[in-house]
Enzyme design. Structure first.
Site, mmCIF file in Angstrom:
data_model
loop_
_atom_site.group_PDB
_atom_site.id
_atom_site.type_symbol
_atom_site.label_atom_id
_atom_site.label_comp_id
_atom_site.label_asym_id
_atom_site.label_seq_id
_atom_site.Cartn_x
_atom_site.Cartn_y
_atom_site.Cartn_z
ATOM 1 N N THR A 227 0.850 -1.198 0.000
ATOM 2 C CA THR A 227 0.000 0.000 0.000
ATOM 3 C C THR A 227 0.879 1.239 0.000
ATOM 4 O O THR A 227 1.976 1.231 0.559
ATOM 5 C CB THR A 227 -0.839 -0.046 1.289
ATOM 6 O OG1 THR A 227 -1.744 -1.131 1.187
ATOM 7 C CG2 THR A 227 -1.605 1.246 1.528
ATOM 8 N N ARG A 255 -14.789 -6.640 -0.392
ATOM 9 C CA ARG A 255 -14.163 -6.247 0.881
ATOM 10 C C ARG A 255 -13.555 -4.843 0.759
ATOM 11 O O ARG A 255 -12.920 -4.512 -0.234
ATOM 12 C CB ARG A 255 -13.080 -7.253 1.241
ATOM 13 C CG ARG A 255 -12.304 -6.923 2.533
ATOM 14 C CD ARG A 255 -10.985 -6.234 2.245
ATOM 15 N NE ARG A 255 -10.175 -6.100 3.457
ATOM 16 C CZ ARG A 255 -9.063 -5.382 3.529
ATOM 17 N NH1 ARG A 255 -8.625 -4.742 2.470
ATOM 18 N NH2 ARG A 255 -8.388 -5.299 4.645
ATOM 19 N N GLY A 257 -11.044 -2.086 2.739
ATOM 20 C CA GLY A 257 -10.064 -1.971 3.823
ATOM 21 C C GLY A 257 -10.129 -0.619 4.510
ATOM 22 O O GLY A 257 -11.090 0.136 4.368
ATOM 23 N N ASP A 258 -9.058 -0.322 5.236
ATOM 24 C CA ASP A 258 -9.028 0.906 6.033
ATOM 25 C C ASP A 258 -8.669 2.141 5.222
ATOM 26 O O ASP A 258 -9.042 3.268 5.594
ATOM 27 C CB ASP A 258 -8.023 0.761 7.179
ATOM 28 C CG ASP A 258 -6.610 0.446 6.672
ATOM 29 O OD1 ASP A 258 -6.480 -0.379 5.750
ATOM 30 O OD2 ASP A 258 -5.649 1.051 7.184
ATOM 31 N N GLY A 280 -6.085 -4.071 7.466
ATOM 32 C CA GLY A 280 -7.074 -3.002 7.436
ATOM 33 C C GLY A 280 -8.188 -3.148 8.454
ATOM 34 O O GLY A 280 -8.642 -2.156 9.052
HETATM 35 N N1 ASP Z 1 -4.344 -1.616 4.818
HETATM 36 C C1 ASP Z 1 -4.569 -2.218 3.535
HETATM 37 C C2 ASP Z 1 -5.903 -2.908 3.555
HETATM 38 O O1 ASP Z 1 -6.215 -3.560 4.521
HETATM 39 C C3 ASP Z 1 -3.524 -3.194 3.143
HETATM 40 C C4 ASP Z 1 -2.087 -2.825 3.408
HETATM 41 O O2 ASP Z 1 -1.800 -1.734 3.859
HETATM 42 O O3 ASP Z 1 -1.210 -3.649 3.142
HETATM 43 O O4 ASP Z 1 -6.607 -2.838 2.582
#
Ligand code: ASP
Length: 359
Positions: A227, A255, A257-258, A280
């Site tokens: 990311t 899905r 994520g954060d 996330g």
């Molecule tokens: N935080 C990201 C997610 O969960 C993934 C990552 O940062 O590797 O989508």
């Protein structure tokens, strides 16, 4: 609401400092002055995803990751040094890393369980608390640009799926086919995740194997590059944050994520800007980006201590990392994983990048 409250709180603190200065014969005011002089006018930090990359990574691949970080950081530095906005800097840096197949954002994004790509991104302007995000987009070349358009050209803060793709393209974002995001390394990773879960191999992505693989024109290191995110303080004292990701390998289609969730993976206000990376779901549960800013504003913690507390005392070991910058230009770059490609620069001449934490 928050940005309106901050000056009042600052006023109270300033008053206390003045009182203390009077009581201590000017000592406190002298310290404040030293700090003010030492504060950089602008500052910027970038990350390329928390993870557990092997130290065995070949030197040329390691250099490729650091070169990309340096180039992106330099682009942000140029904008800020010329008096540009933190918002432009974080968008530019993140869009550059989205175009780079080494990172799990834009080209080079990981695969869902079904062999497709679904991308998330957000951007936030700390000075106004305006924010925009997209989640689950499948055809937008640069999701961070779509996020900024959501912020500037809609009354919403988050658009998802087909509606987000359509909005982005109608507002001028470049549209690409899913094969644009393909890298063989990411597809291998998906097959490994599926095998570990006892599932049959897919053999090819849902869109088939692309004839041309432009994402593979440069060596894509095994393991490194996740990311991407950027936080910045500009010379006018404005803060901004942006994050972009393909999410987690093998995630269920749908899905989110954060990264696109305001306050979870991305947040900026008048005092602090934060971009997160890692599991996330954990960052959403604990509202980590917002929590870092809250600790800075409400508890008066230094930004690095706020980041440490969130990563080490709220989250579980190995959950991930974050970058943050406060309005004095102090930068925190931390993770509870062994590595997080990252970089920082500021107006005092600082310019550095690193991948692991023990080097
Ligand atoms: N935080 C990201 C997610 O969960 C993934 C990552 O940062 O590797 O989508």
């Amino acid at each position: 609401m928050f940005h309106r409250g901050a000056p009042i709180r600052f006023g109270v603190r300033a008053l206390l400092v003045l009182v203390a200065a009077g009581m201590l014969g000017g000592l406190a005011s002298a310290q404040d002055e030293t700090e003010a002089v030492a504060s950089p006018r602008w500052a910027i930090a970038v990350h390329g995803g928390a993870g557990k990359w092997s130290r065995e990574m070949p030197a040329d691949q390691r250099e490729a990751v650091e070169r990309s970080l340096r180039e992106a950081l330099a682009a942000g530095q140029k904008i800020l040094a010329a008096g540009g906005s933190a918002l432009d800097a974080v968008e530019t840096v993140v869009a550059m890393l989205e175009d780079d197949p080494q990172f799990n954002a834009g080209r080079g994004a990981v695969f869902t369980h079904a062999g497709t790509h679904e991308l998330d991104a957000a951007i936030m302007d700390g000075a106004t608390l305006r924010t925009g995000a997209v989640a689950g987009v499948t055809t937008v070349k640069n999701p961070v640009r779509a996020a900024r358009l959501v912020m500037e050209r809609s009354t919403h803060v988050l658009l998802v799926g087909a509606g987000a793709d359509e909005f982005a393209v109608m507002n001028g974002c470049e549209r690409v086919g899913q094969a644009y995001f393909f890298t063989s390394r990411r597809f291998r990773e998906l097959e490994e995740v599926r095998a570990a879960a006892g599932l049959a191999p897919l053999g090819t992505p849902a869109y088939g194997l692309p004839d041309e693989q432009p994402g593979e024109t440069q060596p894509v290191p095994e393991g490194a590059g996740g990311t991407v995110g950027c936080v910045a303080l500009d010379a006018d004292g404005r803060l901004a944050a942006a994050t972009s990701t393909g999410g987690l390998t093998g995630k269920l289609p749908g899905r989110v994520g954060d990264a696109p969730i305001c306050g979870a993976g991305t947040f900026a206000d008048g005092r602090c800007a934060v971009s997160c990376t890692g599991q996330g779901e954990q960052f959403i549960r604990h509202g980590i980006a917002r929590r870092v800013a809250w600790l800075v504003v409400e508890r008066g913690l230094a930004v690095d201590e706020a980041a440490r507390q969130c990563l080490e005392e709220v989250l579980q070991p190995g959950d991930g990392g974050l970058i943050a910058v406060d309005r004095a230009g102090r930068i925190s770059m931390r993770a509870t994983t062994v590595a997080m490609p990252r970089g920082a620069a500021d107006s005092s001449g600082r310019f550095e990048t690193a991948i692991w934490f023990d080097e």
